[in-house]
Design a protein around this motif. Structure first.
Motif, PDB file in Angstrom:
ATOM      1  N   ALA A 226      12.856 -48.527  30.909  1.00 46.81           N
ATOM      2  CA  ALA A 226      12.063 -47.374  30.468  1.00 46.81           C
ATOM      3  C   ALA A 226      10.770 -47.834  29.805  1.00 46.81           C
ATOM      4  O   ALA A 226       9.676 -47.326  30.082  1.00 46.81           O
ATOM      5  N   ALA A 227      10.896 -48.842  28.950  1.00 40.59           N
ATOM      6  CA  ALA A 227       9.713 -49.379  28.260  1.00 40.59           C
ATOM      7  C   ALA A 227       8.738 -49.976  29.265  1.00 40.59           C
ATOM      8  O   ALA A 227       7.514 -49.821  29.142  1.00 40.59           O
ATOM      9  N   GLU A 228       9.272 -50.620  30.270  1.00 39.03           N
ATOM     10  CA  GLU A 228       8.426 -51.244  31.285  1.00 39.03           C
ATOM     11  C   GLU A 228       7.569 -50.210  32.029  1.00 39.03           C
ATOM     12  O   GLU A 228       6.407 -50.449  32.338  1.00 39.03           O
ATOM     13  N   VAL A 229       8.232 -49.049  32.313  1.00 38.82           N
ATOM     14  CA  VAL A 229       7.488 -47.980  33.008  1.00 38.82           C
ATOM     15  C   VAL A 229       6.302 -47.535  32.163  1.00 38.82           C
ATOM     16  O   VAL A 229       5.166 -47.433  32.643  1.00 38.82           O
ATOM     17  N   ILE A 230       6.586 -47.309  30.880  1.00 35.19           N
ATOM     18  CA  ILE A 230       5.489 -46.898  29.989  1.00 35.19           C
ATOM     19  C   ILE A 230       4.394 -47.957  29.989  1.00 35.19           C
ATOM     20  O   ILE A 230       3.198 -47.666  30.129  1.00 35.19           O
ATOM     21  N   LEU A 231       4.839 -49.183  29.879  1.00 33.71           N
ATOM     22  CA  LEU A 231       3.907 -50.305  29.811  1.00 33.71           C
ATOM     23  C   LEU A 231       3.031 -50.377  31.069  1.00 33.71           C
ATOM     24  O   LEU A 231       1.801 -50.474  31.008  1.00 33.71           O
ATOM     25  N   LYS A 232       3.696 -50.252  32.229  1.00 36.97           N
ATOM     26  CA  LYS A 232       3.010 -50.382  33.506  1.00 36.97           C
ATOM     27  C   LYS A 232       1.928 -49.279  33.659  1.00 36.97           C
ATOM     28  O   LYS A 232       0.799 -49.539  34.073  1.00 36.97           O
ATOM     29  N   GLU A 233       2.384 -48.075  33.274  1.00 38.86           N
ATOM     30  CA  GLU A 233       1.451 -46.953  33.392  1.00 38.86           C
ATOM     31  C   GLU A 233       0.274 -47.113  32.444  1.00 38.86           C
ATOM     32  O   GLU A 233      -0.864 -46.802  32.785  1.00 38.86           O
ATOM     33  N   SER A 234       0.566 -47.597  31.253  1.00 34.73           N
ATOM     34  CA  SER A 234      -0.551 -47.740  30.316  1.00 34.73           C
ATOM     35  C   SER A 234      -1.493 -48.844  30.769  1.00 34.73           C
ATOM     36  O   SER A 234      -2.709 -48.726  30.614  1.00 34.73           O
ATOM     37  N   ILE A 235      -0.941 -49.856  31.395  1.00 34.05           N
ATOM     38  CA  ILE A 235      -1.818 -50.919  31.917  1.00 34.05           C
ATOM     39  C   ILE A 235      -2.728 -50.343  33.000  1.00 34.05           C
ATOM     40  O   ILE A 235      -3.941 -50.591  33.045  1.00 34.05           O
ATOM     41  N   ARG A 236      -2.135 -49.508  33.856  1.00 38.21           N
ATOM     42  CA  ARG A 236      -2.935 -48.905  34.923  1.00 38.21           C
ATOM     43  C   ARG A 236      -4.066 -48.056  34.341  1.00 38.21           C
ATOM     44  O   ARG A 236      -5.219 -48.094  34.802  1.00 38.21           O
ATOM     45  N   LEU A 237      -3.679 -47.299  33.308  1.00 38.84           N
ATOM     46  CA  LEU A 237      -4.689 -46.461  32.663  1.00 38.84           C
ATOM     47  C   LEU A 237      -5.788 -47.301  32.038  1.00 38.84           C
ATOM     48  O   LEU A 237      -6.968 -46.963  32.104  1.00 38.84           O
ATOM     49  N   GLU A 238      -5.359 -48.383  31.442  1.00 41.42           N
ATOM     50  CA  GLU A 238      -6.359 -49.286  30.846  1.00 41.42           C
ATOM     51  C   GLU A 238      -7.309 -49.809  31.911  1.00 41.42           C
ATOM     52  O   GLU A 238      -8.526 -49.871  31.705  1.00 41.42           O
ATOM     53  N   ASN A 239      -6.732 -50.128  33.083  1.00 40.90           N
ATOM     54  CA  ASN A 239      -7.578 -50.604  34.181  1.00 40.90           C
ATOM     55  C   ASN A 239      -8.560 -49.527  34.629  1.00 40.90           C
ATOM     56  O   ASN A 239      -9.728 -49.798  34.912  1.00 40.90           O
ATOM     57  N   THR A 240      -8.043 -48.305  34.696  1.00 44.92           N
ATOM     58  CA  THR A 240      -8.917 -47.185  35.071  1.00 44.92           C
ATOM     59  C   THR A 240     -10.089 -47.088  34.112  1.00 44.92           C
ATOM     60  O   THR A 240     -11.247 -46.936  34.516  1.00 44.92           O
ATOM     61  N   LEU A 241      -9.729 -47.217  32.849  1.00 46.36           N
ATOM     62  CA  LEU A 241     -10.775 -47.153  31.831  1.00 46.36           C
ATOM     63  C   LEU A 241     -11.812 -48.248  32.058  1.00 46.36           C
ATOM     64  O   LEU A 241     -13.017 -48.009  31.975  1.00 46.36           O
ATOM     65  N   SER A 242     -11.324 -49.419  32.373  1.00 47.29           N
ATOM     66  CA  SER A 242     -12.254 -50.520  32.614  1.00 47.29           C
ATOM     67  C   SER A 242     -13.186 -50.176  33.761  1.00 47.29           C
ATOM     68  O   SER A 242     -14.383 -50.439  33.713  1.00 47.29           O
ATOM     69  N   ASN A 243     -12.579 -49.569  34.791  1.00 51.85           N
ATOM     70  CA  ASN A 243     -13.403 -49.199  35.945  1.00 51.85           C
ATOM     71  C   ASN A 243     -14.447 -48.180  35.581  1.00 51.85           C
ATOM     72  O   ASN A 243     -15.562 -48.214  36.095  1.00 51.85           O
ATOM     73  N   VAL A 244     -14.084 -47.239  34.742  1.00 52.38           N
ATOM     74  CA  VAL A 244     -15.051 -46.249  34.302  1.00 52.38           C
ATOM     75  C   VAL A 244     -16.231 -46.959  33.641  1.00 52.38           C
ATOM     76  O   VAL A 244     -17.391 -46.673  33.916  1.00 52.38           O
TER      77      VAL A 244
END
Lengths: 684, 120
Positions: A506-524
């Motif tokens: 469960a923690a991994e899912v949260i982690l993975k999604e937040s990493i993706r979001l962080e990447n999105t932010l970087s792209n922005v």
């Protein structure tokens, strides 16, 4: 006189009477015996006398016949209408002479009467002739064999015919070109009870005289013979004026309609040459080339042969009132004049040389060549090019400098080029010049406008991007903070829950999604500051599958049907997998937002048709993109979603651009949106 | 034991960093804005300051200047959710500029590197 005559008669007959009396007395005196005359002598004398009298009677008889002959002669002269005759000097006071004299008197009397009528007839005839000859109309009369039996002066003068020359000829014999309508009317006139009027009919005589006329054809019967009367009203000059005015308004009209320059130039040349018998036969336009070294053929109008010319004249009303029918230049000509056009298009005349075109161009003057074969100012090149005796060159002038020339001639009907023709040509030369000039300045202006516009767009774009930078960094900050907190704690949970796989997952899912979001932010953030791409050889299908896997729960939740058509022939290509994943994700996310429950998303991959790259197409069954929005859809902060920020597609576009690829959008058959990305095999 | 000051207005984050760094064997102090941080730097001795930029009262950039004017050689790591402050020349005076991430590995490694180079 009378006494003399009586004496003469008395002496003539008295001699006879005395002789006869003597003879008779001699016969009786035989018995008395005083005078004896032999009886035989008496008989002889009697016979002599008889003969003499017979001779006299015969002579008289002859004289009588002579008189009768004179009378007969006079009567014959009378019959001939010759009522005056030479009076016989042989005055004889006999009855016959009297009769002759009487006849002469009668003859004189009749002659007087006739002379009096003659004058009246003469007056009538003169009146009649005046009418016939003074009418400006051309009049010809044909017999039933359609042969000319009369032509009035006006006709003969206009067409420079001698009546004797054309007597007995047909219309075809004297005219080179006659409209079909006229031909047919002459043939069929007996079918009609009334006259036929043919308006604006073009006639071209064998000796090259061209006329536009309203022709009235009527049938008439003279002493039982059918005759055809043709009355032609020459309306050439009126037509010419109409035609010129019409032409000017047409051309001006087409200029105002802002049509293509070539079409308008064509209209001008067509105008100059239209109106059979009014315009020129051929017109050519030569323009200065961009290097200003020579005059180059630009466009030409005119038939290639006399047959073509006649065909064109026949198909057009003479007055040229219908030049508006020009739809496309090449519709009208039906391929006629193609040789001329070809010749003109390939023609070049050096400005440096001393040719007549260059001369007109340089001196800005109209040049009228009357006899090109013998005119020394015409060089062989142009002589061959024109292949005509008479032609005229008119410069196209704009602000005291020439930009080209119009050349025109009457190659086919050989009508002499008059001043009015040249004047007309000059008018159109002015029109054409202005047109070309304004077209050139308009196109320069348009170019400048385009430059300014693109600069402006670039400025707007950079301004937008700057704003985007400011806003996106702010948003990024606001999102990243809670995000890293979440992610950080998820990481901690993961560490702390060692041994408990469920919690760890469960923690991994949260982690993975937040990493993706962080990447999105970087792209922005990268929109304003592009980072170096991390390109590796990747299979695009894997990226698509991975991305779809991430969204599996969303699809299930919204009951969205996903269809993939992934080509297994796709080669590996160099790309930044994270960024492309971002692209696919954004596009699919958009599709998900656009479609209702139970919708469908189709993802297709393949090698593009030029075989120089791959494509990914994402189609949905949603509401599609409004036409007005199709252009704006990639603009930053443009969004139609209630909760959207308007950065998804700009980011996508940015990433694809960084990969030297392309993205397009359209609405597909189902009405949904269809995005297609193309990526090249080699991206620098 | 090396002493680290964490300047961060977000309590949860601050505590997370503190926990993780304590586990790495550092003594960690916390400040919730620049003003507090400047005070703490003057009253205590630190080996390293981890500084957020966007904070209420006094932001990281201002705090950075004030800290450095007191402790010229104090190593500072800017740790921020903003990536574009890298262009602000003030941040160049810091020893490192890191963008916040849920993964603290980068932060920890930078801390370790700076402290070890300092103690040498």
């Amino acid at each position: 006189m009378k006494l003399k005559k009586i004496l003469k008669i008395i002496t003539a007959y008295l001699a006879d009477a005395v002789i006869i009396l003597y003879l008779i007395t001699s016969l009786f005196s035989e018995h008395n015996g005083s005078v004896v005359i032999p009886a035989s002598a008496v008989y002889i004398i009697a016979i002599i006398l008889l003969v003499k009298n017979i001779i006299l009677i015969i002579i008289h008889k002859y004289k009588f016949l002579d008189k009768i002959a004179v009378i007969l002669n006079i009567l014959a002269e009378f019959k001939k209408g010759n009522f005056l005759h030479q009076e016989n000097n042989n005055q004889r006071n006999d009855e016959m002479s009297n009769i002759i004299t009487e006849l002469s008197v009668i003859g004189k009397y009749i002659d007087n009467i006739i002379i009096r009528f003659k004058d009246e007839i003469q007056i009538l005839r003169e009146l009649y002739n005046n009418i016939i000859f003074s009418i400006s109309s051309y009049l010809i009369i044909l017999n039933k064999k359609k042969k000319i039996i009369f032509a009035n002066d006006a006709f003969c003068k206009k067409f420079q015919f001698d009546l004797d020359d054309i007597y007995g000829k047909t219309i075809d014999d004297i005219f080179l070109f006659v409209a079909d309508s006229l031909q047919n009317s002459v043939i069929d006139i007996y079918k009609y009870k009334e006259s036929i009027i043919l308006e604006k009919t073009h006639l071209l005589s064998r000796n090259w005289i061209s006329v536009i006329a309203d022709i009235k054809i009527s049938n008439m019967f003279v002493q039982g013979e059918e005759q055809i009367v043709l009355i032609m009203d020459d309306i050439t000059s009126k037509c010419r004026k109409d035609y010129q005015i019409n032409l000017i308004s047409q051309v001006t009209g087409s200029i105002q309609r802002d049509e293509e320059i070539h079409k308008i130039l064509y209209t001008i040349l067509y105008g100059i040459t239209s109106g059979a018998g009014l315009g020129f036969n051929r017109a050519m336009l030569l323009l200065l080339d961009p290097h200003k070294k020579y005059l180059k053929g630009e466009i030409a109008v005119g038939p290639d042969s006399i047959e073509e010319a006649i065909e064109i004249w026949n198909s057009l009303p003479a007055a040229g009132s219908d030049i508006a029918i020009i739809a496309s230049p090449f519709d009208i000509t039906n391929g006629k004049g193609s040789r001329l056009l070809e010749k003109v298009l390939s023609a070049k005349f050096e400005l440096s040389s001393d040719n007549i075109f260059a001369k007109s161009f340089k001196t800005l003057e109209n040049i009228h060549i009357y006899d090109s074969w013998n005119d020394r100012s015409v060089d062989d090149n142009i002589r061959n090019f024109m292949d005509v005796t008479e032609f005229v060159v008119v410069p196209l002038i704009v602000e005291n400098r020439a930009i080209g020339v119009i050349v025109a001639d009457n190659k086919y009907n050989q009508v002499p080029i008059g001043n009015d023709h040249i004047e007309l040509l000059s008018i159109f030369a002015v029109q054409a010049s202005l047109l070309i000039e304004s077209y050139q300045s308009v196109s320069t202006l348009k170019k400048e406008m385009a430059k300014i516009k693109s600069r402006q767009e670039a400025m707007i774009e950079s301004e937008k991007l700057a704003a985007l930078g400011r806003i996106s960094s702010h948003i990024a900050h606001e999102i990243r903070n809670p995000l890293v907190t979440m992610g950080g704690y998820a990481r901690r949970i993961n560490q702390m829950a060692e041994g408990n796989e469920k919690i760890q997952h469960a923690a991994e899912v949260i982690l993975k999604e937040s990493i993706r979001l962080e990447n999105t932010l970087s792209n922005v953030m990268d929109l304003t500051k592009p980072q170096a791409l991390m390109k590796n050889l990747n299979n695009i299908n894997d990226i698509i599958t991975d991305t779809l896997g991430l969204l599996k729960n969303v699809f299930l939740d919204k009951r969205i049907f996903i269809e993939t058509k992934l080509s297994n022939k796709i080669p590996l290509i160099h790309l930044d997998s994270n960024q492309i994943k971002q692209v696919v994700l954004n596009l699919i996310q958009n599709a998900v937002d656009a479609i209702p429950e139970n919708g469908k998303i189709e993802v297709i991959s393949g090698v593009n048709s030029q075989n120089n790259g791959i494509f990914i197409t994402i189609k949905d069954t949603g509401t599609g993109v409004e036409r007005d929005n199709l252009e704006n859809i990639f603009e930053p902060f443009f969004t139609t979603k209630v909760t959207g920020v308007g950065l998804g597609l700009p980011i996508v576009q940015r990433i694809i651009k960084d990969h030297n690829g392309d993205i397009t959008v359209k609405n597909n058959d189902t009405g949904g949106a269809e995005f297609t990305i193309t990526l090249p095999y080699v991206s620098s | 034991m090396n002493r680290i000051l964490i300047v961060e207005d977000e309590q949860n984050q601050r505590e997370l960093y503190a926990t993780e760094l304590e586990e790495e064997g550092y003594e960690v102090h916390q400040a919730h804005n620049g003003e507090v941080a400047v005070k703490m730097v003057t009253s205590n001795k630190y080996d390293l300051v981890i500084l957020d930029i966007r904070m209420p009262e006094m932001d990281g950039i201002e705090a950075l200047g004030k800290i450095l004017s007191r402790e010229k050689k104090l190593p500072i790591i800017i740790y921020t959710a903003y990536s574009n402050y890298k262009s602000n020349f003030m941040t160049w005076t810091a020893n490192a500029y890191l963008t916040k991430s849920s993964d603290l590995t980068e932060l920890k490694e930078t801390v370790k590197k700076i402290i070890s180079s300092k103690s040498r």
